[in-house]
Design a protein around this motif. Sequence first.
Motif, PDB file in Angstrom:
ATOM      1  N   ASN A 192       1.408  -1.309  -0.102  1.00 10.48           N
ATOM      2  CA  ASN A 192       0.005   0.179   0.145  1.00 10.48           C
ATOM      3  C   ASN A 192       0.629   1.543  -0.357  1.00 10.48           C
ATOM      4  OD1 ASN A 192      -2.912  -0.729   0.394  1.00 10.48           O
ATOM      5  ND2 ASN A 192      -2.039  -2.402   2.389  1.00 10.48           N
ATOM      6  N   SER A 193       0.785   2.249  -0.408  1.00  7.52           N
ATOM      7  CA  SER A 193       1.012   3.488  -0.788  1.00  7.52           C
ATOM      8  C   SER A 193       1.318   3.877   0.969  1.00  7.52           C
ATOM      9  CB  SER A 193       0.270   4.597  -0.909  1.00  7.52           C
ATOM     10  OG  SER A 193      -0.188   4.307  -2.716  1.00  7.52           O
TER      11      SER A 193
ATOM     12  N   VAL B  20       2.641  -8.923   5.728  1.00  5.97           N
ATOM     13  CA  VAL B  20       2.683  -9.663   5.437  1.00  5.97           C
ATOM     14  C   VAL B  20       2.403 -10.922   5.740  1.00  5.97           C
ATOM     15  CG1 VAL B  20       5.417 -11.327   4.263  1.00  5.97           C
ATOM     16  CG2 VAL B  20       5.556  -9.327   4.468  1.00  5.97           C
ATOM     17  N   GLY B  21       1.821 -11.674   5.096  1.00  9.71           N
ATOM     18  CA  GLY B  21       1.219 -12.463   6.396  1.00  9.71           C
ATOM     19  C   GLY B  21      -0.895 -12.167   6.149  1.00  9.71           C
ATOM     20  N   LYS B  22      -1.555 -13.176   5.965  1.00  7.24           N
ATOM     21  CA  LYS B  22      -3.122 -13.058   6.115  1.00  7.24           C
ATOM     22  C   LYS B  22      -3.648 -11.947   7.251  1.00  7.24           C
ATOM     23  CE  LYS B  22      -7.471 -15.226   5.378  1.00  7.24           C
ATOM     24  NZ  LYS B  22      -7.683 -16.457   4.747  1.00  7.24           N
TER      25      LYS B  22
ATOM     26  N   GLU C 286      -5.240  -7.854  10.651  1.00  7.43           N
ATOM     27  CA  GLU C 286      -4.971  -6.541  12.192  1.00  7.43           C
ATOM     28  C   GLU C 286      -4.429  -4.982  10.895  1.00  7.43           C
ATOM     29  OE1 GLU C 286      -1.393  -6.856  13.717  1.00  7.43           O
ATOM     30  OE2 GLU C 286      -1.971  -9.080  14.220  1.00  7.43           O
ATOM     31  N   ARG C 287      -3.674  -4.774   9.774  1.00 12.87           N
ATOM     32  CA  ARG C 287      -4.532  -3.579   9.118  1.00 12.87           C
ATOM     33  C   ARG C 287      -5.797  -3.724   8.844  1.00 12.87           C
ATOM     34  NH1 ARG C 287      -2.104  -3.844   3.607  1.00 12.87           N
ATOM     35  NH2 ARG C 287      -4.072  -3.231   3.510  1.00 12.87           N
TER      36      ARG C 287
ATOM     37  N   ILE D 294     -10.352   0.510  10.192  1.00  8.46           N
ATOM     38  CA  ILE D 294     -11.529   0.764  10.282  1.00  8.46           C
ATOM     39  C   ILE D 294     -12.393   1.367  10.912  1.00  8.46           C
ATOM     40  CG2 ILE D 294     -14.086  -1.255  10.285  1.00  8.46           C
ATOM     41  CD1 ILE D 294     -12.871  -3.347   8.531  1.00  8.46           C
ATOM     42  N   ALA D 295     -11.681   0.229  12.026  1.00  7.64           N
ATOM     43  CA  ALA D 295     -11.429   1.115  13.889  1.00  7.64           C
ATOM     44  C   ALA D 295     -11.526   2.954  13.317  1.00  7.64           C
ATOM     45  CB  ALA D 295     -10.498   0.648  14.710  1.00  7.64           C
ATOM     46  N   LYS D 296     -10.677   3.281  12.726  1.00  7.34           N
ATOM     47  CA  LYS D 296     -10.629   5.074  12.413  1.00  7.34           C
ATOM     48  C   LYS D 296     -11.700   5.286  11.628  1.00  7.34           C
ATOM     49  CE  LYS D 296      -5.525   4.452  12.402  1.00  7.34           C
ATOM     50  NZ  LYS D 296      -4.039   4.619  11.555  1.00  7.34           N
TER      51      LYS D 296
END
Length: 164
Positions: A72-73, A79-81, A86-87, A92-94
Motif C-alpha cells: 500500500n502507499s 506480510v501474511g493474512k 490487523e491492518r 476500519i476502527a479509524k
Amino acid sequence: MKTKTQFVAFFLMAAFFLASCNTTTQAPEAALNMDSVKAEIQTLEDAYAAGDKAKDADAIAAYYSDDAISYNSNEEPTVGKAAIKERIAARIAKETSGQSSAYKVVDVFAAGNGAVEVGTWTTTDSTGKEVDKGHYMSVFEKRDGKYICIRDMSVSSMPAKPGM
C-alpha cells in the motif's frame, strides 16, 4: 544418392516412431475461459467490497492467502493474512465517515493456476460523493479449486495532498 535419400527417410521415420512411443507425453493444457476467470475474480472483489462496507475485517481478509503480501502507499508491505487483517481492522476502527469502496476488474491475464488482475477502485462517502479513487493489481493462485490473492498493490490516482 538413392541410398542417402533412403537413409534420411528411414532416419526421419525412426525418429517419428521413437517420439510417438514416448510414454511421458503430457495432455495439452485446456484453454482457460477468460470470461469465467474474470467473473470469478470480480466476485472476489465484490465480496471484499461488501466486507469493507460491513466493516468486517474477517470478510475482507478472506480475500487473501495465509502467505499473502499486500503493498500500500506510504507504508511498508504487510506480510501474511494475519497482519493484513490487523491492518484492515485498524483502518476500519479509524474510519467513521461511512465510506465504502467499489472495485472493478479491468483486465485479467491468466494461465495455468495463476492470474493477474488489473482493476480500478472508487471510494465514496455516506452521501455517495467520490472521495478517492485509484488502481490496483492483484496476483491470484488457484488453491483447492478457487482463486485466492497472494499479492496485491494499490495506489490512489487522486492528486497528492499538500505536504505529502
